[in-house]
Design an enzyme around this catalytic site. Structure first.
Site, PDB file in Angstrom:
ATOM      1  N   HIS A 176      37.319 -13.404 -14.302  1.00 22.68           N
ATOM      2  CA  HIS A 176      35.664 -12.985 -13.578  1.00 22.68           C
ATOM      3  C   HIS A 176      35.706 -14.417 -12.759  1.00 22.68           C
ATOM      4  O   HIS A 176      34.315 -14.173 -11.697  1.00 22.68           O
ATOM      5  CB  HIS A 176      35.529 -14.012 -15.283  1.00 22.68           C
ATOM      6  CG  HIS A 176      35.843 -12.623 -16.145  1.00 22.68           C
ATOM      7  ND1 HIS A 176      34.689 -10.989 -15.440  1.00 22.68           N
ATOM      8  CD2 HIS A 176      35.746 -12.601 -17.955  1.00 22.68           C
ATOM      9  CE1 HIS A 176      34.676 -10.260 -17.157  1.00 22.68           C
ATOM     10  NE2 HIS A 176      35.213 -11.482 -17.553  1.00 22.68           N
ATOM     11  N   HIS A 193      42.280 -12.852 -17.414  1.00 22.67           N
ATOM     12  CA  HIS A 193      41.218 -12.042 -16.845  1.00 22.67           C
ATOM     13  C   HIS A 193      40.277 -12.943 -16.856  1.00 22.67           C
ATOM     14  O   HIS A 193      39.487 -12.848 -15.927  1.00 22.67           O
ATOM     15  CB  HIS A 193      41.020 -11.301 -18.595  1.00 22.67           C
ATOM     16  CG  HIS A 193      39.553 -10.781 -19.384  1.00 22.67           C
ATOM     17  ND1 HIS A 193      39.892  -9.555 -18.474  1.00 22.67           N
ATOM     18  CD2 HIS A 193      38.884 -11.479 -19.682  1.00 22.67           C
ATOM     19  CE1 HIS A 193      38.292  -9.390 -19.065  1.00 22.67           C
ATOM     20  NE2 HIS A 193      37.951 -10.286 -19.573  1.00 22.67           N
ATOM     21  N   GLU A 194      39.878 -14.743 -17.371  1.00 18.09           N
ATOM     22  CA  GLU A 194      39.017 -15.201 -17.183  1.00 18.09           C
ATOM     23  C   GLU A 194      38.926 -15.539 -16.395  1.00 18.09           C
ATOM     24  O   GLU A 194      37.813 -15.681 -15.443  1.00 18.09           O
ATOM     25  CB  GLU A 194      38.876 -16.992 -18.444  1.00 18.09           C
ATOM     26  CG  GLU A 194      39.034 -15.791 -19.801  1.00 18.09           C
ATOM     27  CD  GLU A 194      37.914 -15.171 -19.731  1.00 18.09           C
ATOM     28  OE1 GLU A 194      36.639 -15.728 -19.819  1.00 18.09           O
ATOM     29  OE2 GLU A 194      37.718 -14.223 -20.903  1.00 18.09           O
ATOM     30  N   GLU A 228      34.442  -6.138 -16.407  1.00 18.46           N
ATOM     31  CA  GLU A 228      35.212  -6.381 -17.300  1.00 18.46           C
ATOM     32  C   GLU A 228      36.334  -5.553 -16.949  1.00 18.46           C
ATOM     33  O   GLU A 228      37.632  -6.058 -17.095  1.00 18.46           O
ATOM     34  CB  GLU A 228      34.430  -5.771 -18.908  1.00 18.46           C
ATOM     35  CG  GLU A 228      33.826  -6.731 -19.480  1.00 18.46           C
ATOM     36  CD  GLU A 228      33.859  -8.148 -20.042  1.00 18.46           C
ATOM     37  OE1 GLU A 228      35.863  -8.681 -19.710  1.00 18.46           O
ATOM     38  OE2 GLU A 228      32.944  -8.840 -19.947  1.00 18.46           O
TER      39      GLU A 228
END
Ligand SMILES: [Zn+2]
Length: 303
Positions: free
Chosen positions: A173, A169-170, A236
């Protein structure tokens, strides 16, 4: 053009809200999701933030390289401070694990692009990972691939697949250049409002840089550097999707993100964990992970 984007861009929709109302070079697309994104750097334009520099002067980030160099310094300062305060976990089993999983994911992404015979859009990133001793259930990523995990999130991660879910997820981003997109939006908004009222404009600027609800943790004070902005729900959701894809490339279990989210909310009694700040609701989120499963297996095969 519109029809093509709609067909190719699955869940995130194809609208780019600023593009319609301003005279600008056309939107670019986020690689792999094809969501339209406004990114000044793709048009070779600098990001200018009024009053964001020294003594209230405008802050100018001329290009992505310059932005990432600045982020490098911010991240180093953050690490030095953490080291000084003896909360930077270096060379422990857990910190090595974080680094290892991060590396597995970004090298798998490299291989994925080599297999496709395409250029990896983040091949110039200098990925770095840190583990910070803190009860805060959080992890974050700065542009250019500077990642930090707080020990508070590890029990929620529970296992390697859980760490990979947060890590994916990070990394997503950074991959999708969400911070550059936010800075572009802030810059465009300022350009649009400048001249109307200088003081109001300054107020707005201040607000747009203050992340609400940081929980009083001094290590969230990285927000003051102005490059750590809350992401939109769309971003997100995009990071969830790409992150799930990236963890599958590296051979982690994509059943874990949905479970991770349930764990994240368990025992919270209405208090939203830091990591979930502006994230979509957990129920909705778990559902999405299930919906995406077959598409992920197809589009992001293990390398
Ligand atoms: Zn996020």
């Amino acid at each position: 053009m519109e029809a093509r984007i709609n067909r190719r861009s699955f869940v995130f929709g194809a609208s780019c809200s600023l593009c319609g109302s301003m005279i600008l070079p056309s939107c670019t697309q986020v690689p792999l999701t094809n969501r339209s994104q406004l990114n000044l750097y793709d048009s070779n334009l600098p990001i200018i933030l009024m009053g964001g520099g020294v003594a209230g002067l405008p802050k100018i980030y001329p290009n992505e390289k310059a932005l990432n160099q600045e982020v490098d310094k911010t991240y180093s300062r953050f690490l030095s401070k953490a080291k000084e305060d003896k909360i930077l976990l270096d060379n422990t089993d857990e910190s090595k694990k974080i680094e290892e999983i991060g590396k597995e994911i970004y090298t798998s992404l490299d291989t994925f692009y080599i297999n496709k015979r395409e250029k990896n859009p983040v091949e110039n990133f200098n990925w770095q990972f840190a583990l910070i001793e803190s009860d805060t259930k959080n992890a974050w990523c700065m542009p250019g691939g500077k990642i930090a995990f707080y020990t508070g999130i590890l029990p929620v991660c529970k296992n390697d697949d859980g760490i990979a879910a947060v890590m994916g997820h990070e990394i997503a981003h950074a991959f999708a250049r969400h911070t550059v997109e936010k800075l572009t939006q802030a810059s465009m908004m300022q350009m649009a409002t400048i001249g109307i009222s200088r003081s109001k404009y300054a107020e707005l600027l201040n607000k747009s840089f203050r992340v609400g609800n940081v929980g009083g943790n001094v290590y969230n004070s990285v927000v003051k550097y102005g490059i750590f902005l809350p992401f939109s729900r769309k971003m997100e959701s995009e990071a969830d999707y790409l992150g799930m894809g990236f963890m599958n490339l590296a051979g982690f279990n994509i059943k874990e993100p949905a479970k991770l989210w349930q764990r994240m909310m368990a025992g919270q009694e209405g208090r939203v964990p830091e990591f979930m700040g502006s994230h979509p609701s957990p129920d909705n989120r778990s559902k999405k992970f299930l919906e995406w499963e077959s598409e992920i297996l197809d589009k992001f095969p293990q390398v």
